[in-house]
Design a protein around this motif. Sequence first.
Motif, short mmCIF file in Angstrom:
data_model
loop_
_atom_site.label_atom_id
_atom_site.label_comp_id
_atom_site.label_asym_id
_atom_site.label_seq_id
_atom_site.Cartn_x
_atom_site.Cartn_y
_atom_site.Cartn_z
N UNK A 1 0.54 -0.85 -0.46
CA UNK A 1 0.23 -0.05 -0.06
C UNK A 1 1.10 1.00 0.45
N UNK A 2 0.48 2.54 -0.71
CA UNK A 2 1.16 3.25 -0.26
C UNK A 2 0.18 4.30 0.56
N UNK A 3 0.33 5.45 1.17
CA UNK A 3 0.11 6.47 1.28
C UNK A 3 0.15 7.45 0.63
N UNK A 4 -0.91 7.94 -0.14
CA UNK A 4 -0.31 8.47 -1.07
C UNK A 4 -1.23 9.88 -1.24
N UNK A 5 -0.21 10.29 -0.48
CA UNK A 5 -0.33 12.33 -0.06
C UNK A 5 0.75 12.85 -0.46
N UNK A 6 -0.33 13.83 -1.30
CA UNK A 6 0.69 14.36 -2.16
C UNK A 6 2.12 15.08 -2.12
N UNK A 7 3.68 14.16 -2.02
CA UNK A 7 4.64 14.72 -2.18
C UNK A 7 5.91 14.25 -2.84
N UNK A 8 6.43 14.04 -2.77
CA UNK A 8 7.93 13.89 -3.72
C UNK A 8 7.58 12.57 -2.90
N UNK A 9 7.64 11.73 -1.62
CA UNK A 9 7.73 11.08 -1.32
C UNK A 9 6.78 9.50 -1.80
#
Length: 485
Positions: free
Chosen positions: A47-55
Amino acid sequence: MSALFPALAAPSDRPALRCGADSLTYEKLARAAGALAARLAGAGRVAVWAAPTAHTAVAVVGALLAGVPAVPLNPRTGERELAHILGDSAPGAVLAGPGDELPAGLAGLPRIDVDLAPRGRGLDAGLVDAFAPEAPALIVYTSGTTGPPKGVVLSRRAVAASLDALAEAWSWTADDVLVHALPLFHVHGLILGILGPLRRGGEVRHLGAFSVEGVARELGAWGGTMLFGVPTMYHRLADALAHDPALVAAMAGARLLVSGSAALPVHDHERIAAATGRTVVERYGMTETLMNTSVRPGAGPRPGTVGVPLAGVELRLVDEDGSVLAEQDGEGVGEVQVRGPNLFSGYLGRPDATAAAFDGDWFRTGDMAVREADGAVRLVGRKATDLIKSGGYKIGAGEIENALLDHPGIREAAVTGEPDPDLGERIVAWVVPADAERPPAAAELADHVARLLAPHKRPRVVRYLDALPRNDMGKVLKKALPEAG
């Protein structure tokens, strides 16, 4: 070398990604994503915690380099929906930025923090793509409007085919600098907006959060060439153009302005074109199909249409009786069905739902449309919610909404049908007036629609709202309209 990201084969100091204070060249992206890929090798799903970041971008690229399917999670997802997605997709870990606060629902999963600047070069073997084209790349969950969200399995083949078709249609190259502020848990923001530029070897600049000032800065002083947005964003930009010369210059200097995820009202098309000399290009896609059609840049203004099929995509309209509509007369309404290399592999663990979604090898989109003489597609609504059968006519809600938005007294509009003992269904308009103190009368709006379209398409009922209920991508939630009213 990654077949999805050729620019990572010989990484350079060319800019790849900037989001807020974080900036990565292709060399740094290869190192960060390669190091993460080494940690993920052999994993099942993540899973990817898809915050609006480069991470988030590095997390998804790293998973793709490792051949591990990524499941983007919307940070605003509620507890019940999150539990459903986790139970359905069964990820073995969650990838997140070091500063991300994760909800209690993720407490049972091992957490892997994404490092943007790992020591060393990472694992070079992580850049070797030995994965089959049909191997799953991403599992993106639907919005769940007709039941629990379904996991859409998108293969490496589908991602590559759709992005390459868009590159052909838009002349998208490594010289382009894409600016956007779209959510990164969705096809539009993540696949088109992050993976698209990286596949071309170009640059993407994510604003973190949308702002008129951010768009003006990145397109203007910082030389962005392309802008991706949804209608809500373009509406705000159109409002600002009247008093912001810097924004006018910035948008006029962009090579390509693209709107998607919902129809852009004709009025906003016209305001942007008048102020900047640029026409906004609309395209049409969905999670299961990625991109299907696009207006071609330079083809002239085509408000109300989503263009012609992209390379490799076949499209047809099918009537309710299953017959294919052969004529392209701009009048016959049918369900859009598509086939091509852009299609998904199936719904995760749902062979029944997958089978029901296809008519042979044609995917049933559930969208209703007409086709113009030149093959351009004009969407008129969803089959489930936007096809209104009134007085023996089949009417698409979308064209009535566009007509209502052409009235100077209307800021937002949505159209639905409700049971009527005489007509079968009557047309209901839900409108947000431009001036709440002086809304246009219902009869005036009905006459306005009848004049632009036809008398049988006029709304029989008008309901006034302060705002239309919308989701994160700006789409109107029509099932919530009765509660809003």
